[in-house]
Structures are given as structure tokens and as C-alpha cells.
Scaffold this motif. Structure first.
Motif, short mmCIF file in Angstrom:
data_model
loop_
_atom_site.label_atom_id
_atom_site.label_comp_id
_atom_site.label_asym_id
_atom_site.label_seq_id
_atom_site.Cartn_x
_atom_site.Cartn_y
_atom_site.Cartn_z
N LEU A 1 -3.40 -5.52 0.26
CA LEU A 1 -2.99 -6.48 1.31
C LEU A 1 -1.75 -5.59 1.79
N GLU A 2 -1.58 -5.23 2.91
CA GLU A 2 -0.54 -4.26 3.26
C GLU A 2 0.09 -4.84 4.55
N GLN A 3 1.39 -5.05 4.72
CA GLN A 3 1.88 -5.76 6.02
C GLN A 3 1.98 -4.66 7.04
N ALA B 1 17.79 3.93 -7.88
CA ALA B 1 18.55 5.03 -6.95
C ALA B 1 17.77 6.09 -7.21
N GLN B 2 17.74 7.06 -6.24
CA GLN B 2 17.01 8.35 -6.18
C GLN B 2 17.52 9.49 -7.25
N TYR B 3 18.65 9.29 -7.93
CA TYR B 3 19.33 10.30 -8.47
C TYR B 3 18.38 11.01 -9.57
N GLY C 1 10.36 14.32 1.97
CA GLY C 1 9.73 14.74 0.66
C GLY C 1 9.84 13.92 -0.67
N ILE C 2 9.43 14.43 -1.88
CA ILE C 2 9.25 13.78 -3.04
C ILE C 2 9.38 14.99 -4.11
N GLN C 3 10.16 14.61 -5.07
CA GLN C 3 10.13 15.45 -6.54
C GLN C 3 9.04 14.85 -7.30
N GLY D 1 0.84 -1.35 -0.19
CA GLY D 1 0.09 0.09 0.00
C GLY D 1 0.82 1.30 0.11
N GLY D 2 2.04 1.09 -0.62
CA GLY D 2 2.71 2.50 -0.80
C GLY D 2 2.19 3.24 -1.91
N ILE D 3 3.00 4.29 -2.52
CA ILE D 3 2.32 5.15 -3.64
C ILE D 3 2.01 4.21 -4.73
N GLY D 4 2.78 3.14 -5.08
CA GLY D 4 2.39 2.28 -6.25
C GLY D 4 1.39 1.55 -6.12
N GLY D 5 1.23 0.81 -4.70
CA GLY D 5 -0.15 0.04 -4.81
C GLY D 5 -1.27 0.84 -4.51
N ALA E 1 15.02 11.43 -9.17
CA ALA E 1 13.79 11.67 -8.67
C ALA E 1 12.81 11.07 -9.44
N GLN E 2 12.54 9.72 -9.91
CA GLN E 2 11.58 9.12 -10.56
C GLN E 2 10.94 7.98 -10.35
N GLY E 3 11.52 7.48 -9.16
CA GLY E 3 11.05 5.94 -8.89
C GLY E 3 9.27 6.25 -8.53
N ALA E 4 8.74 7.14 -7.83
CA ALA E 4 7.29 7.22 -7.54
C ALA E 4 6.87 7.52 -8.87
N CYS E 5 7.41 8.43 -9.49
CA CYS E 5 6.79 9.04 -10.75
C CYS E 5 6.50 7.83 -11.87
N MET E 6 7.58 7.19 -11.72
CA MET E 6 7.30 5.70 -12.72
C MET E 6 6.17 4.90 -12.08
N ASP F 1 4.93 -4.35 -3.66
CA ASP F 1 5.42 -4.62 -2.56
C ASP F 1 6.84 -4.19 -2.51
N GLY F 2 7.15 -2.96 -3.02
CA GLY F 2 8.53 -2.30 -2.89
C GLY F 2 9.68 -3.31 -3.41
N GLY F 3 10.83 -2.68 -3.12
CA GLY F 3 12.04 -2.98 -3.56
C GLY F 3 12.52 -4.61 -3.13
C1 FAD Z 1 16.18 9.21 -0.79
C2 FAD Z 1 14.99 8.64 -1.72
C3 FAD Z 1 14.74 9.78 -2.29
C4 FAD Z 1 13.64 9.51 -3.32
N1 FAD Z 1 13.12 10.72 -4.01
C5 FAD Z 1 12.18 10.39 -5.00
C6 FAD Z 1 11.66 11.57 -5.86
O1 FAD Z 1 11.86 12.90 -5.31
N2 FAD Z 1 10.60 11.38 -6.76
C7 FAD Z 1 10.34 9.98 -7.05
O2 FAD Z 1 9.37 9.92 -7.97
N3 FAD Z 1 10.79 9.06 -6.32
C8 FAD Z 1 11.76 9.23 -5.42
N4 FAD Z 1 12.32 8.16 -4.51
C9 FAD Z 1 11.82 6.59 -5.00
C10 FAD Z 1 10.31 6.49 -4.46
O3 FAD Z 1 10.47 6.77 -3.08
C11 FAD Z 1 10.06 5.19 -4.61
O4 FAD Z 1 10.20 4.64 -5.84
C12 FAD Z 1 8.56 4.86 -4.46
O5 FAD Z 1 8.11 5.20 -3.26
C13 FAD Z 1 8.13 3.28 -4.37
O6 FAD Z 1 6.61 3.32 -4.30
P1 FAD Z 1 6.17 1.65 -4.03
O7 FAD Z 1 4.72 1.85 -3.71
O8 FAD Z 1 6.53 1.10 -5.56
O9 FAD Z 1 6.97 0.97 -3.01
P2 FAD Z 1 7.11 1.23 -1.64
O10 FAD Z 1 7.03 2.55 -1.00
O11 FAD Z 1 8.14 0.42 -0.91
O12 FAD Z 1 5.71 0.51 -0.81
C14 FAD Z 1 5.82 -0.75 -0.67
C15 FAD Z 1 4.77 -1.49 0.23
O13 FAD Z 1 4.42 -2.67 0.34
C16 FAD Z 1 4.54 -3.32 1.52
N5 FAD Z 1 5.01 -4.36 1.62
C17 FAD Z 1 6.01 -4.97 1.33
N6 FAD Z 1 6.36 -6.37 1.44
C18 FAD Z 1 5.00 -6.78 1.66
C19 FAD Z 1 4.48 -7.94 1.70
N7 FAD Z 1 5.09 -9.10 2.05
N8 FAD Z 1 3.25 -8.15 2.10
C20 FAD Z 1 2.25 -7.04 2.23
N9 FAD Z 1 2.86 -5.73 2.13
C21 FAD Z 1 4.13 -5.59 1.77
C22 FAD Z 1 5.38 -2.29 2.32
O14 FAD Z 1 5.12 -2.28 3.72
C23 FAD Z 1 5.11 -0.91 1.54
O15 FAD Z 1 4.00 -0.16 2.22
C24 FAD Z 1 13.16 8.34 -3.76
C25 FAD Z 1 13.64 7.04 -2.97
C26 FAD Z 1 14.79 7.54 -1.99
C27 FAD Z 1 15.20 6.41 -1.17
#
Ligand code: FAD
Length: 397
Positions: free
Chosen positions: A33-35, A299-301, A45-47, A12-16, A303-308, A162-164
Motif C-alpha cells: 500500500l502506497e500513499q 542522516a546521510q553521512y 543519486g545514491i551511493q 513503496g520506497g526502496i525498502g518497501g 550513505a547507508q540508509g538505503a543500503c540498510m 513507510d519511511g522516517g
Molecule cells: C540527502 C540524502 C542522501 C542520501 N544518500 C544515501 C546514499 O548515498 N546511500 C544510501 O544507502 N542511503 C542514502 N540516503 C538514505 C536513503 O535515501 C533512505 O534511507 C531510503 O531511501 C529509505 O527508503 P525507505 O523505503 O525505507 O523509505 P522512503 O524512501 O521514505 O519510502 C517510504 C514510502 O512510504 C510511503 N508512505 C509513507 N507514509 C505512508 C502511509 N501512511 N501510507 C502509505 N504509504 C506511506 C511514502 O510515500 C514512500 O513511498 C540518503 C538520504 C538523504 C536525505
């Protein structure tokens, strides 16, 4: 025709949150489903580039995010050794007209909340917290995921958000992360704690030898986001641990006093050792796919992870529409456009990391790279990235 009726979204991050909203918008019933015990984001913050705003508009939350965001005047890179400006890209009216959206910075909680509240308003979205997915099975007619307590959940399809360190990716692709050896510290400070000469309405990146620092305003300038990054001297493991101010200071000894002021400001010293993954040729087959950092950790260089992740969610919804509601067919279309685009981000980001952290002759070349270029040259170079729109999201870019 195989119309998909139900989906499980893991994470349930930004992607979910964006995936749940996009799937519900095309009529699919979603169980997220969120852990964690609560669905939310960390305090940093985020760009957001214009491509993120196109995605947010498509998801119907662009206006709410605009109200909470700070629109920047420019994006700048400074040399952290001599304190001089290397490059400045204006992000005012001309930039916004060219890309159809602003460049902005926002508190993570504010953007996550905007997307998640919109998802919750859709009656097709339900969720369960404190539910850590540990396993999954795919069958001819559906998928099943199993949580830590042994509960089983079934749906037609599954999207791993579910993130990285994605369990869905581990069960589907089983590849290894690539630990960068770069360590990040970040903090949010109140305006009064931000040195006056660094209160700039822009994301400002100070590139130094094997390190860089970033700052930008949040919440109308009431707060500032600080991020410092350096190449660790020791082997790192991907993850978050406690660090110390002494460690940070030891990596920034040679830099100019102006950016160095930032290092005295944070009060909490958590360190993130970062990783990405080599882009994969597939994010799953049949009824399972990935989205956000689960699909393309980076990596964050740039600033596109969440945008993607936001682009992914919109593209997934559009692919399902294009495939008349058949998500299994749509996953293939989605991956065919998202994999090359996000691979380009991963590889370009690695290159930007090298440029930001240049030393010696490389630093001199870095500082000459953009000399003499006009704003239009920069805009042309950014077209592939910021020119993304819902209307062109199913075309390779
Ligand atoms: C220092 C830094 C700066 C950044 N700056 C930027 C920026 O400026 N602009 C930008 O676009 N991006 C930026 N990013 C990248 C961005 O933060 C990520 O790409 C984005 O948050 C990813 O979202 P997500 O929902 O895919 O993953 P996550 O935010 O990691 O969410 C994953 C979710 O899944 C849950 N989860 C994990 N495993 C399980 C499981 N087994 N069962 C149930 N739930 C689970 C986690 O608890 C979490 O809530 C930055 C990243 C860093 C580290």
C-alpha cells in the motif's frame, strides 16, 4: 507450525519494494500500500556499498543494478577550507575482491525501478497506490490496516516500510524523532553544467566548518549529483520546504573556490531539514515489524540508509526461511540481528557528521586522523560494514 501466507507492506520506497520482493521470494502473498499516486523515487543519486550489492544479488537484481550504476575509482574526503585531500580510499579491484562487490553510485530512479520491476514480476505481489494508511489493529490471528478512505485490509503480518515519519512506527512505538538541525539541498546537473575540475569518478566529500558538500557522477557520467549540508542557524522542523540560493551561499562563505563552484549549479532550491531517531530496543511485537527508514532513520553521512533497507529485506526473507515460514517467529530473529547493526550505523553516522563538520582544533585533529594509514587499514575498518552478506546475515555483526 504457523506458516505465514499473507503480508501487508506499507510504503513503496526502496525498502518497501525490496521487502515485497523478499517476502514473495519465500512464498508469502504481499499487498503493498502506497500513499502516493505512483510508486517511484525522487530525482537524486545514491551511493551503494558492497553490502548493498550483496543484498541486491540475493534479491536477484544485482546485475540490472550493475548495468545502470557507475563504479567509482575511490571515495575521497577533501578539506573544504584549504582544498587539500584528507583521505582517499581506493575502490578498484583490491577493494572489490576484499568485499566481494563494488562501490557504486546510481540514480535513485534506476535502482528503485530495478527492485520494483522484479517484485512486480512475482505473481504473489500486488499493490494499491493513492492509499494512505492511517491506522492499524493487531489480532491474535492477523493484522488489519485502515486507509484514509476507511478501506480495511487484512493479512497475517504487517511490515511498515513507510519511511522516517512512519505511521506504523507511530502506532507501534510512538517515539519522537530527533531533529538534527542540519539542512540538506540536493540537485542533479548535466555533465556540461558540472565544473570540469569536479568531474571526478568518485563520491567526493568536502568537509567544512559546520557544513559539507558532496558530488558524484550518475548515468555513465552524463549527470552529476550534488548535495550540500549545513547546520542551520535557526530552529528547524523535520521536513521539506522551499529554500533559496542566498540562504545556501550564506552558509558557505569561508570555503575554498573549488568546491564553492558547486553552489552556482542547482536550479531548484528545495531544502530538507533532517532527523533521525534514537535506536529502539524493538520494532514491534508479534505480527508487526518495521524496515528501512521506518525502523532506523539516519542522516546521510555514511550513505547507508538505503543500503540498510536492502540488507533488512534480505535478512527478513532469510529469517522467515530459518523459521520454516513462520513470519511471526522470524520477526523476532530479524530484529535481534538488525537492531544492533542499524543502531551502530545511526550512532556512527552522528560521529561522522561531527568529523565532517569540524572547525578549529577539531578540524586539525580531523585532518590528522587518517594520516599515515594505508589502504589495508581503511579496509580493515570497513569490514564490519561492507563485509555483510546473505550467508552471514543472521549472525550479529
Ligand atoms: C540527502 C540524502 C542522501 C542520501 N544518500 C544515501 C546514499 O548515498 N546511500 C544510501 O544507502 N542511503 C542514502 N540516503 C538514505 C536513503 O535515501 C533512505 O534511507 C531510503 O531511501 C529509505 O527508503 P525507505 O523505503 O525505507 O523509505 P522512503 O524512501 O521514505 O519510502 C517510504 C514510502 O512510504 C510511503 N508512505 C509513507 N507514509 C505512508 C502511509 N501512511 N501510507 C502509505 N504509504 C506511506 C511514502 O510515500 C514512500 O513511498 C540518503 C538520504 C538523504 C536525505
Amino acid at each position: 507450525m504457523n506458516k505465514t501466507e499473507t503480508a501487508i507492506v506499507v510504503g513503496g520506497g526502496i525498502g518497501g519494494a525490496a521487502a515485497a520482493l523478499a517476502l514473495a521470494k519465500v512464498g508469502i502473498k504481499v499487498l503493498l500500500l502506497e500513499q502516493a499516486h505512483e510508486i517511484g523515487e525522487i530525482g537524486a543519486g545514491i551511493q551503494l556499498g558492497p553490502n548493498a550489492f550483496s543484498a541486491l544479488d540475493s534479491l536477484g537484481v544485482g546485475e540490472v543494478v550493475r548495468q545502470r550504476a557507475v563504479f567509482t575509482d575511490h571515495i575521497s574526503m577533501m578539506d573544504a577550507v584549504d582544498g587539500k585531500e584528507v583521505v582517499r580510499v581506493e575502490t578498484g579491484p583490491e577493494f572489490q575482491a576484499r568485499f566481494g562487490g563494488p562501490y557504486a553510485v546510481i540514480h535513485r530512479v534506476d535502482i528503485h525501478d530495478a527492485v520494483w520491476q522484479a517484485a512486480l514480476k512475482n505473481p504473489l505481489v500486488s499493490y494499491k497506490t493513492a492509499t494512505r494508511v492511517v491506522d492499524l489493529h493487531t489480532y491474535e490471528n492477523g493484522v488489519e490496516v485502515i486507509d484514509e478512505q476507511g478501506n480495511r485490509y487484512r493479512a497475517d503480518v504487517l511490515v511498515g516500510c513507510d519511511g522516517g515519519k512512519s505511521i506504523v512506527r507511530a502506532k507501534t512505538l510512538n517515539d519522537s524523532p530527533r531533529v538534527t538541525g542540519h539542512v540538506v539541498y540536493r540537485a542533479v546537473v548535466d555533465k556540461d553544467d558540472m565544473p570540469e575540475d569536479l568531474r571526478i569518478n568518485a563520491p567526493v566529500l568536502w568537509g567544512g566548518p559546520r557544513c559539507h558538500l558532496v558530488h558524484y557522477p550518475l548515468r555513465g557520467g552524463a549527470q552529476y549529483n550534488l548535495v550540500v549540508t549545513f547546520h542551520s542557524r535557526k530552529p528547524e522542523e523535520w521536513g521539506v520546504t522551499d529554500g533559496s540560493k542566498e540562504e545556501v551561499l550564506s552558509y558557505f562563505e569561508g570555503i575554498h573556490p573549488r568546491p564553492r563552484q558547486m553552489l552556482d549549479k542547482p536550479t531548484s532550491w528545495r531544502r530538507w531539514a533532517t532527523a533521525d531517531r534514537e535506536p529502539a530496543a524493538s520494532w514491534g511485537t508479534g505480527r508487526v515489524t518495521l524496515l528501512g527508514d521506518a525502523a532506523h532513520p539516519v542522516a546521510q553521512y555514511m550513505a547507508q540508509g538505503a543500503c540498510m533497507a536492502l540488507e533488512d529485506a534480505v535478512t527478513l526473507g532469510e529469517a522467515i526461511k530459518a523459521c520454516d515460514g513462520d513470519a511471526v517467529k522470524a520477526f523476532e530473529l530479524y530484529q535481534s540481528v538488525r537492531i544492533p547493526r542499524t543502531a551502530r550505523i545511526v550512532w556512527s553516522t552522528r560521529e561522522m557528521g561531527r568529523i565532517y563538520h569540524a572547525d578549529g582544533v577539531e578540524r586539525q585533529v580531523r585532518n590528522l586522523l587518517w594520516k599515515g594509514k594505508g589502504q589495508q587499514d581503511f579496509y580493515r575498518g570497513m569490514e564490519w560494514l561492507y563485509g555483510w552478506k546473505e550467508e552471514n546475515c543472521l549472525e550479529p555483526r
